[in-house]
Design a protein around this motif. Structure first.
Motif, PDB file in Angstrom:
ATOM      1  N   ALA A   1      16.790 -15.496  21.939  1.00  0.00           N
ATOM      2  CA  ALA A   1      18.282 -15.320  21.467  1.00  0.00           C
ATOM      3  C   ALA A   1      18.341 -14.456  20.211  1.00  0.00           C
ATOM      4  O   ALA A   1      19.323 -13.892  20.281  1.00  0.00           O
ATOM      5  CB  ALA A   1      18.501 -16.793  21.006  1.00  0.00           C
ATOM      6  N   ALA A   2      17.383 -14.270  19.411  1.00  0.00           N
ATOM      7  CA  ALA A   2      17.328 -13.219  18.326  1.00  0.00           C
ATOM      8  C   ALA A   2      17.354 -11.941  18.791  1.00  0.00           C
ATOM      9  O   ALA A   2      18.046 -11.115  18.462  1.00  0.00           O
ATOM     10  CB  ALA A   2      16.193 -13.610  17.336  1.00  0.00           C
ATOM     11  N   LEU A   3      16.618 -11.587  19.660  1.00  0.00           N
ATOM     12  CA  LEU A   3      16.663 -10.385  20.217  1.00  0.00           C
ATOM     13  C   LEU A   3      18.040  -9.886  21.223  1.00  0.00           C
ATOM     14  O   LEU A   3      18.435  -8.843  21.098  1.00  0.00           O
ATOM     15  CB  LEU A   3      15.238 -10.211  21.566  1.00  0.00           C
ATOM     16  CG  LEU A   3      15.166  -8.765  22.288  1.00  0.00           C
ATOM     17  CD1 LEU A   3      15.093  -7.631  21.306  1.00  0.00           C
ATOM     18  CD2 LEU A   3      14.112  -8.907  23.126  1.00  0.00           C
ATOM     19  N   LEU A   4      18.467 -10.970  21.773  1.00  0.00           N
ATOM     20  CA  LEU A   4      19.814 -10.649  22.459  1.00  0.00           C
ATOM     21  C   LEU A   4      21.165 -10.459  21.287  1.00  0.00           C
ATOM     22  O   LEU A   4      21.825  -9.539  21.732  1.00  0.00           O
ATOM     23  CB  LEU A   4      20.165 -11.921  23.158  1.00  0.00           C
ATOM     24  CG  LEU A   4      19.618 -12.155  24.309  1.00  0.00           C
ATOM     25  CD1 LEU A   4      20.001 -13.629  24.817  1.00  0.00           C
ATOM     26  CD2 LEU A   4      19.647 -11.021  25.557  1.00  0.00           C
ATOM     27  N   VAL A   5      20.903 -10.968  20.050  1.00  0.00           N
ATOM     28  CA  VAL A   5      21.722 -10.753  18.977  1.00  0.00           C
ATOM     29  C   VAL A   5      21.596  -9.223  18.414  1.00  0.00           C
ATOM     30  O   VAL A   5      22.213  -8.344  18.368  1.00  0.00           O
ATOM     31  CB  VAL A   5      21.617 -11.774  17.858  1.00  0.00           C
ATOM     32  CG1 VAL A   5      22.352 -11.082  16.451  1.00  0.00           C
ATOM     33  CG2 VAL A   5      21.987 -13.022  18.469  1.00  0.00           C
ATOM     34  N   SER A   6      20.147  -8.902  18.529  1.00  0.00           N
ATOM     35  CA  SER A   6      19.875  -7.378  17.996  1.00  0.00           C
ATOM     36  C   SER A   6      20.279  -6.362  19.002  1.00  0.00           C
ATOM     37  O   SER A   6      20.966  -5.346  18.654  1.00  0.00           O
ATOM     38  CB  SER A   6      18.275  -7.253  17.731  1.00  0.00           C
ATOM     39  OG  SER A   6      17.971  -8.298  17.033  1.00  0.00           O
ATOM     40  N   ILE A   7      20.216  -6.905  20.256  1.00  0.00           N
ATOM     41  CA  ILE A   7      20.700  -5.976  21.580  1.00  0.00           C
ATOM     42  C   ILE A   7      22.140  -5.716  21.458  1.00  0.00           C
ATOM     43  O   ILE A   7      22.904  -4.665  21.763  1.00  0.00           O
ATOM     44  CB  ILE A   7      20.239  -6.407  22.862  1.00  0.00           C
ATOM     45  CG1 ILE A   7      18.814  -6.271  22.846  1.00  0.00           C
ATOM     46  CG2 ILE A   7      20.962  -5.732  23.922  1.00  0.00           C
ATOM     47  CD1 ILE A   7      18.122  -6.981  24.239  1.00  0.00           C
ATOM     48  N   GLU A   8      22.932  -6.870  21.071  1.00  0.00           N
ATOM     49  CA  GLU A   8      24.344  -6.912  21.232  1.00  0.00           C
ATOM     50  C   GLU A   8      24.927  -5.930  19.857  1.00  0.00           C
ATOM     51  O   GLU A   8      25.935  -5.043  20.284  1.00  0.00           O
ATOM     52  CB  GLU A   8      25.072  -8.277  20.921  1.00  0.00           C
ATOM     53  CG  GLU A   8      26.372  -8.290  20.721  1.00  0.00           C
ATOM     54  CD  GLU A   8      26.841  -9.681  20.812  1.00  0.00           C
ATOM     55  OE1 GLU A   8      28.155  -9.818  20.511  1.00  0.00           O
ATOM     56  OE2 GLU A   8      26.091 -10.654  20.354  1.00  0.00           O
ATOM     57  N   HIS A   9      24.339  -6.023  18.815  1.00  0.00           N
ATOM     58  CA  HIS A   9      24.713  -5.058  17.915  1.00  0.00           C
ATOM     59  C   HIS A   9      24.410  -3.614  18.033  1.00  0.00           C
ATOM     60  O   HIS A   9      25.164  -2.686  17.824  1.00  0.00           O
ATOM     61  CB  HIS A   9      24.025  -5.667  16.460  1.00  0.00           C
ATOM     62  CG  HIS A   9      24.437  -6.756  16.013  1.00  0.00           C
ATOM     63  ND1 HIS A   9      25.736  -6.987  15.683  1.00  0.00           N
ATOM     64  CD2 HIS A   9      23.781  -8.011  15.557  1.00  0.00           C
ATOM     65  CE1 HIS A   9      26.055  -8.181  15.088  1.00  0.00           C
ATOM     66  NE2 HIS A   9      24.743  -8.694  15.142  1.00  0.00           N
ATOM     67  N   GLN A  10      23.122  -3.458  18.524  1.00  0.00           N
ATOM     68  CA  GLN A  10      22.768  -2.045  19.125  1.00  0.00           C
ATOM     69  C   GLN A  10      23.841  -1.513  20.141  1.00  0.00           C
ATOM     70  O   GLN A  10      24.092  -0.276  20.233  1.00  0.00           O
ATOM     71  CB  GLN A  10      21.426  -1.926  19.453  1.00  0.00           C
ATOM     72  CG  GLN A  10      20.321  -2.552  18.314  1.00  0.00           C
ATOM     73  CD  GLN A  10      19.087  -2.510  19.121  1.00  0.00           C
ATOM     74  OE1 GLN A  10      18.848  -2.381  20.157  1.00  0.00           O
ATOM     75  NE2 GLN A  10      18.175  -3.279  18.030  1.00  0.00           N
ATOM     76  N   ALA A  11      23.944  -2.110  20.758  1.00  0.00           N
ATOM     77  CA  ALA A  11      25.059  -1.924  22.181  1.00  0.00           C
ATOM     78  C   ALA A  11      26.497  -1.680  21.588  1.00  0.00           C
ATOM     79  O   ALA A  11      27.153  -0.581  22.075  1.00  0.00           O
ATOM     80  CB  ALA A  11      25.070  -2.894  23.205  1.00  0.00           C
ATOM     81  N   GLY A  12      26.804  -2.248  20.513  1.00  0.00           N
ATOM     82  CA  GLY A  12      28.070  -1.945  19.712  1.00  0.00           C
ATOM     83  C   GLY A  12      27.967  -0.606  19.017  1.00  0.00           C
ATOM     84  O   GLY A  12      28.762   0.203  19.171  1.00  0.00           O
ATOM     85  N   ALA A  13      26.894  -0.429  18.356  1.00  0.00           N
ATOM     86  CA  ALA A  13      26.695   1.102  17.852  1.00  0.00           C
ATOM     87  C   ALA A  13      26.628   1.925  18.958  1.00  0.00           C
ATOM     88  O   ALA A  13      27.202   3.177  18.483  1.00  0.00           O
ATOM     89  CB  ALA A  13      25.463   0.763  17.008  1.00  0.00           C
ATOM     90  N   LEU A  14      26.123   1.590  20.136  1.00  0.00           N
ATOM     91  CA  LEU A  14      25.952   2.962  20.806  1.00  0.00           C
ATOM     92  C   LEU A  14      27.471   3.337  21.471  1.00  0.00           C
ATOM     93  O   LEU A  14      27.702   4.569  21.779  1.00  0.00           O
ATOM     94  CB  LEU A  14      25.170   2.256  22.273  1.00  0.00           C
ATOM     95  CG  LEU A  14      25.115   3.347  23.405  1.00  0.00           C
ATOM     96  CD1 LEU A  14      24.263   4.605  22.955  1.00  0.00           C
ATOM     97  CD2 LEU A  14      24.244   2.483  24.731  1.00  0.00           C
ATOM     98  N   ARG A  15      28.002   2.265  21.752  1.00  0.00           N
ATOM     99  CA  ARG A  15      29.516   2.614  22.302  1.00  0.00           C
ATOM    100  C   ARG A  15      30.256   3.392  21.050  1.00  0.00           C
ATOM    101  O   ARG A  15      31.248   4.471  21.427  1.00  0.00           O
ATOM    102  CB  ARG A  15      30.260   1.330  22.476  1.00  0.00           C
ATOM    103  CG  ARG A  15      29.838   0.723  23.758  1.00  0.00           C
ATOM    104  CD  ARG A  15      30.780  -0.700  23.971  1.00  0.00           C
ATOM    105  NE  ARG A  15      30.627  -1.683  23.252  1.00  0.00           N
ATOM    106  CZ  ARG A  15      29.753  -2.484  23.233  1.00  0.00           C
ATOM    107  NH1 ARG A  15      29.038  -2.886  24.128  1.00  0.00           N
ATOM    108  NH2 ARG A  15      30.105  -3.592  22.062  1.00  0.00           N
ATOM    109  N   THR A  16      30.135   2.936  19.882  1.00  0.00           N
ATOM    110  CA  THR A  16      30.887   3.704  18.681  1.00  0.00           C
ATOM    111  C   THR A  16      30.349   5.142  18.895  1.00  0.00           C
ATOM    112  O   THR A  16      31.027   6.076  18.416  1.00  0.00           O
ATOM    113  CB  THR A  16      30.406   3.211  17.537  1.00  0.00           C
ATOM    114  OG1 THR A  16      31.222   1.814  17.551  1.00  0.00           O
ATOM    115  CG2 THR A  16      31.311   3.942  16.172  1.00  0.00           C
TER     116      THR A  16
END
Length: 217
Positions: free
Chosen positions: A5-20
């Motif tokens: 779950a912690a990794l999924l949270v990190s991936i979610e933030h990184q994916a948001g940064a990627l879209r930006t």
């Protein structure tokens, strides 16, 4: 130790940064340099006085004035052709950069920024992919320490960078984003090094490759 779950949270933030980042890296229409002004010329048979507007006169060169103008055009360091094309009759002082040289330097600077942004986008995309396809499955059997706060900071830096125009603030944010992503990858590699499991070998290899491409010059 971190759970998936912690990794999924990190991936979610990184994916948001990627879209930006992908939106910020979208090409913009190039800015055209201002066109040189051309001086108005008069025929030899024109009157000795030319009228710009009612009550305003422009003096025509006296005999010999054409020769002085020609001497100015032949000033040291500037050929008549350069003067004619630029429309600027003022001579350049020794060592003064020409406008076309400044334009070339600006183009090289913009090219360097695009290259750095491209590496950041590629590294972020690849990191998210490696975490989803390689790290997440093995994390379920072998937990390891993660640092989701770094991913949150990375997303915030990218969001702030997207609001900046291309200038010093934009370049500073771009450098900070590079550094933050570098820290995220390095911490993952260090965490994996604590566990000598063969299951993590593909992940370590992929992360090292991402880091190498991110720091490539």
């Amino acid at each position: 130790m971190a759970h998936p779950a912690a990794l999924l949270v990190s991936i979610e933030h990184q994916a948001g940064a990627l879209r930006t980042l992908q939106a910020a890296a979208a090409p913009h229409p190039p800015c055209r340099p201002p066109q040189p002004c051309h001086t108005q010329t008069f025929s030899a048979g024109s009157s000795s006085t030319a009228w710009r507007s009612l009550g305003e006169k422009t003096e025509v060169l006296e005999p010999g004035g054409a020769q002085e103008l020609e001497e100015e055009r032949k000033a040291p360091g500037r050929s008549p052709k350069e003067v004619e094309e630029s429309g600027d009759l003022s001579p350049l002082s020794p060592g003064e950069p020409r406008p076309e040289s400044l334009a070339r330097r600006e183009t090289l600077r913009e090219r360097a920024l695009r290259s750095k942004m491209s590496r950041l986008v590629e590294a972020t995309s690849r990191l998210v992919q490696v975490e989803q396809t390689l790290l997440l499955p093995v994390l379920q059997q072998h937990p390891l320490p993660l640092h989701p706060k770094d991913s949150i900071e990375f997303r915030n830096i990218c969001s702030h960078m997207a609001l900046q125009s291309e200038g010093q603030k934009f370049e500073r944010d771009l450098d900070e984003a590079h550094q933050c992503l570098k820290i995220i990858i390095e911490k993952l590699i260090c965490s994996l090094a604590v566990f000598p499991s063969d299951s993590y070998n593909p992940v370590r290899s992929a992360l090292r490759q991402i880091l190498q491409n991110l720091l490539a010059i």
